[in-house]
Write a protein that holds these residues in place. Sequence first.
Motif, PDB file in Angstrom:
ATOM      1  N   ASP A  31       1.207  -1.233   0.016  1.00  0.00           N
ATOM      2  CA  ASP A  31      -0.261  -0.008  -0.159  1.00  0.00           C
ATOM      3  C   ASP A  31       0.835   1.146   0.095  1.00  0.00           C
ATOM      4  OD1 ASP A  31      -2.072  -1.334   0.195  1.00  0.00           O
ATOM      5  OD2 ASP A  31      -2.473  -1.793   2.019  1.00  0.00           O
ATOM      6  N   LYS A  32       0.324   2.160   0.230  1.00  0.00           N
ATOM      7  CA  LYS A  32       1.395   3.862   0.502  1.00  0.00           C
ATOM      8  C   LYS A  32       2.091   3.717   1.590  1.00  0.00           C
ATOM      9  CE  LYS A  32      -2.220   6.162  -2.539  1.00  0.00           C
ATOM     10  NZ  LYS A  32      -3.661   7.236  -2.413  1.00  0.00           N
ATOM     11  N   SER A  33       3.714   4.372   1.271  1.00  0.00           N
ATOM     12  CA  SER A  33       4.005   5.197   2.573  1.00  0.00           C
ATOM     13  C   SER A  33       4.779   6.170   1.841  1.00  0.00           C
ATOM     14  CB  SER A  33       5.160   4.158   2.626  1.00  0.00           C
ATOM     15  OG  SER A  33       6.073   3.403   1.159  1.00  0.00           O
ATOM     16  N   ARG A  34       4.729   6.828   2.523  1.00  0.00           N
ATOM     17  CA  ARG A  34       6.019   8.353   2.339  1.00  0.00           C
ATOM     18  C   ARG A  34       7.009   8.592   3.168  1.00  0.00           C
ATOM     19  NH1 ARG A  34       2.903  11.764   4.463  1.00  0.00           N
ATOM     20  NH2 ARG A  34       3.734  12.813   6.145  1.00  0.00           N
ATOM     21  N   TRP A  35       8.154   8.888   2.375  1.00  0.00           N
ATOM     22  CA  TRP A  35       9.642   8.814   2.490  1.00  0.00           C
ATOM     23  C   TRP A  35      10.056  10.325   1.908  1.00  0.00           C
ATOM     24  CZ3 TRP A  35      11.595   4.396   4.545  1.00  0.00           C
ATOM     25  CH2 TRP A  35      10.203   3.361   4.449  1.00  0.00           C
ATOM     26  N   ARG A  36      11.563  10.582   2.507  1.00  0.00           N
ATOM     27  CA  ARG A  36      11.739  12.013   2.300  1.00  0.00           C
ATOM     28  C   ARG A  36      13.172  10.847   2.351  1.00  0.00           C
ATOM     29  NH1 ARG A  36      11.352  16.756   3.877  1.00  0.00           N
ATOM     30  NH2 ARG A  36      12.511  18.488   2.676  1.00  0.00           N
ATOM     31  N   ILE A  37      13.279  11.298   0.359  1.00  0.00           N
ATOM     32  CA  ILE A  37      14.986  10.812   0.046  1.00  0.00           C
ATOM     33  C   ILE A  37      16.134  11.930   0.269  1.00  0.00           C
ATOM     34  CG2 ILE A  37      16.383  10.461  -2.095  1.00  0.00           C
ATOM     35  CD1 ILE A  37      13.340   8.229  -1.605  1.00  0.00           C
ATOM     36  N   LEU A  38      17.703  11.325   1.393  1.00  0.00           N
ATOM     37  CA  LEU A  38      18.178  12.615   1.754  1.00  0.00           C
ATOM     38  C   LEU A  38      19.270  13.038   0.797  1.00  0.00           C
ATOM     39  CD1 LEU A  38      17.742  10.953   5.506  1.00  0.00           C
ATOM     40  CD2 LEU A  38      17.198  13.124   4.547  1.00  0.00           C
ATOM     41  N   PRO A  39      20.019  13.406   1.115  1.00  0.00           N
ATOM     42  CA  PRO A  39      21.395  14.084   0.199  1.00  0.00           C
ATOM     43  C   PRO A  39      21.954  12.818   0.501  1.00  0.00           C
ATOM     44  CG  PRO A  39      20.140  16.347   1.606  1.00  0.00           C
ATOM     45  CD  PRO A  39      19.862  14.405   2.287  1.00  0.00           C
ATOM     46  N   SER A  40      23.062  12.770  -0.036  1.00  0.00           N
ATOM     47  CA  SER A  40      24.370  12.270  -0.707  1.00  0.00           C
ATOM     48  C   SER A  40      25.085  11.968   0.970  1.00  0.00           C
ATOM     49  CB  SER A  40      25.234  12.641  -1.599  1.00  0.00           C
ATOM     50  OG  SER A  40      25.883  12.070  -1.748  1.00  0.00           O
ATOM     51  N   TRP A  41      25.287  11.073   1.594  1.00  0.00           N
ATOM     52  CA  TRP A  41      26.262  10.328   2.206  1.00  0.00           C
ATOM     53  C   TRP A  41      27.508  11.185   1.799  1.00  0.00           C
ATOM     54  CZ3 TRP A  41      24.690   7.726  -1.763  1.00  0.00           C
ATOM     55  CH2 TRP A  41      26.220   7.267  -2.470  1.00  0.00           C
ATOM     56  N   ARG A  42      27.734  11.606   0.650  1.00  0.00           N
ATOM     57  CA  ARG A  42      29.970  12.092   0.825  1.00  0.00           C
ATOM     58  C   ARG A  42      29.143  13.046   0.079  1.00  0.00           C
ATOM     59  NH1 ARG A  42      29.075   9.529  -5.520  1.00  0.00           N
ATOM     60  NH2 ARG A  42      29.600   7.463  -5.222  1.00  0.00           N
ATOM     61  N   GLY A  43      28.664  14.479   1.455  1.00  0.00           N
ATOM     62  CA  GLY A  43      28.674  15.596   2.058  1.00  0.00           C
ATOM     63  C   GLY A  43      28.343  16.578   0.671  1.00  0.00           C
ATOM     64  N   ASN A 175       3.105   3.883  -3.853  1.00  0.00           N
ATOM     65  CA  ASN A 175       2.011   3.131  -3.739  1.00  0.00           C
ATOM     66  C   ASN A 175       2.511   1.533  -4.000  1.00  0.00           C
ATOM     67  OD1 ASN A 175      -0.844   2.044  -2.727  1.00  0.00           O
ATOM     68  ND2 ASN A 175      -1.282   2.653  -4.841  1.00  0.00           N
ATOM     69  N   LYS A 176       2.888   0.255  -3.490  1.00  0.00           N
ATOM     70  CA  LYS A 176       2.553  -1.083  -3.884  1.00  0.00           C
ATOM     71  C   LYS A 176       2.014  -2.146  -3.740  1.00  0.00           C
ATOM     72  CE  LYS A 176       5.376  -5.008  -2.283  1.00  0.00           C
ATOM     73  NZ  LYS A 176       6.863  -5.476  -2.063  1.00  0.00           N
ATOM     74  N   THR A 177       1.118  -2.272  -4.795  1.00  0.00           N
ATOM     75  CA  THR A 177       1.017  -3.666  -5.055  1.00  0.00           C
ATOM     76  C   THR A 177       0.990  -4.668  -5.804  1.00  0.00           C
ATOM     77  OG1 THR A 177       0.040  -1.973  -7.599  1.00  0.00           O
ATOM     78  CG2 THR A 177      -1.339  -1.467  -5.501  1.00  0.00           C
ATOM     79  N   GLY A 178       0.184  -5.287  -5.865  1.00  0.00           N
ATOM     80  CA  GLY A 178      -0.272  -6.695  -5.929  1.00  0.00           C
ATOM     81  C   GLY A 178       1.240  -7.597  -4.956  1.00  0.00           C
ATOM     82  N   ALA A 179       1.961  -9.061  -5.694  1.00  0.00           N
ATOM     83  CA  ALA A 179       2.541  -9.297  -5.437  1.00  0.00           C
ATOM     84  C   ALA A 179       3.759 -10.583  -6.012  1.00  0.00           C
ATOM     85  CB  ALA A 179       1.906 -10.762  -4.168  1.00  0.00           C
ATOM     86  N   THR A 183       3.648  -7.680  -8.880  1.00  0.00           N
ATOM     87  CA  THR A 183       4.330  -6.444  -7.949  1.00  0.00           C
ATOM     88  C   THR A 183       4.243  -5.026  -8.888  1.00  0.00           C
ATOM     89  OG1 THR A 183       5.120  -7.983  -5.903  1.00  0.00           O
ATOM     90  CG2 THR A 183       5.283  -5.125  -5.694  1.00  0.00           C
ATOM     91  N   LYS A 184       3.670  -4.196  -8.394  1.00  0.00           N
ATOM     92  CA  LYS A 184       2.996  -2.647  -9.356  1.00  0.00           C
ATOM     93  C   LYS A 184       3.485  -1.708  -8.186  1.00  0.00           C
ATOM     94  CE  LYS A 184       0.274  -3.530 -13.152  1.00  0.00           C
ATOM     95  NZ  LYS A 184      -0.862  -3.432 -13.966  1.00  0.00           N
ATOM     96  N   TYR A 185       4.489  -0.686  -8.930  1.00  0.00           N
ATOM     97  CA  TYR A 185       4.962   0.474  -7.479  1.00  0.00           C
ATOM     98  C   TYR A 185       4.601   1.693  -8.933  1.00  0.00           C
ATOM     99  CZ  TYR A 185       8.343  -2.515  -5.025  1.00  0.00           C
ATOM    100  OH  TYR A 185       8.252  -3.763  -4.359  1.00  0.00           O
ATOM    101  N   ASP A 186       3.730   2.952  -7.545  1.00  0.00           N
ATOM    102  CA  ASP A 186       3.446   3.946  -8.349  1.00  0.00           C
ATOM    103  C   ASP A 186       4.028   4.956  -7.681  1.00  0.00           C
ATOM    104  OD1 ASP A 186       1.743   3.610 -11.188  1.00  0.00           O
ATOM    105  OD2 ASP A 186       1.009   2.310  -9.182  1.00  0.00           O
ATOM    106  N   ALA A 187       4.445   6.267  -7.675  1.00  0.00           N
ATOM    107  CA  ALA A 187       5.221   7.457  -6.950  1.00  0.00           C
ATOM    108  C   ALA A 187       4.313   8.316  -7.041  1.00  0.00           C
ATOM    109  CB  ALA A 187       6.754   7.109  -7.386  1.00  0.00           C
ATOM    110  N   SER A 188       4.405   9.184  -6.001  1.00  0.00           N
ATOM    111  CA  SER A 188       3.990  10.935  -5.782  1.00  0.00           C
ATOM    112  C   SER A 188       4.511  11.511  -5.429  1.00  0.00           C
ATOM    113  CB  SER A 188       1.800  10.931  -5.842  1.00  0.00           C
ATOM    114  OG  SER A 188       2.135  10.250  -4.427  1.00  0.00           O
TER     115      SER A 188
END
Length: 220
Positions: A31-43, A175-179, A183-188
Motif C-alpha cells: 500500500d502507500k508509504s511516504r518517504w523523504r529521500i536524503l542528500p548524498s552521504w558524501r557531503g 504505492n505498492k500493489t500486487g505480489a 508487483t507494481k509501484y507508483d510514486a507521487s
Amino acid sequence: MSSITDLIRSKKTEIQAQTGQRADTVKPPMDKSRWRILPSWRGGAAGEEQFWHDFGLHFIRESKDTKAKAVHMCVARTYGNPCPICEILDDGIARAGSDNQIELLKSNKAQGRVLVNALQVDGSDPTKVVILDLTFTTFEKVLDRFQDAIDEQKEDGVEDYDPLSLKNGIDITINKTGAGLNTKYDASNRKGKPVDESVLENLHDLDKYVAQDAVDSRNR
C-alpha cells in the motif's frame, strides 16, 4: 581534517564490516508509504552530489526452491564493471542441456536495485535514517517526481530548486500493489515538512555498504 564524529562513524563502520554486521535495507511496504529521500552521504562537495548507489546480489542456489548457499555482490549491477559470476552463469546457460538447468542458472543472476538514504515520514520512527531499497523502475518514477517538482518551481520563477533540500524538499509517496511478478509501484510527490539537519549525522555510507561483499542472506 575530519571531525571526531566522522572518525567515530568511520571506525564503527569498519568494525561492523569485520564482524559481519550490516544495517538491514528496507523495501517499501504494501500500500502507500511516504518517504523523504536524503542528500548524498558524501557531503555534497562538487561532483559528489549523487545520493543513490546501484546495487545487485547473486543468490547462488542448488534449486529454485532452496535457500541460497552463497550470496555475492554483482559488480556489473553495482559498479558497471565486468562480473565474473555473470560470465560463468551466461556460459552455463549457453551450455545447459535442459530448460530446468537454464531456469536455475537464470534465477542466480542478479537483479539490479538502487539504494538511498531515507526517512519513512509516516512510519513508527520518522527520524530514523534507513537504507531504502528500490527497483530500477521504482527509482525512475522517483526521479520523475523530482523532475516534476523542479519544473513546477521553475514555472514559479524559482531556479536551481533542490527536491532533496532538508528545508524545502518534497516527500515521495510510494504505492505498492500486487505480489510476486505482478508487483507494481507508483510514486507521487507532495511538499514535505522541514527536516532537522541532525539526520545528516546518521546517513549510511553507501559506498562502504555495497563494498561489503560477504552478505548474510538471512537479511535479504
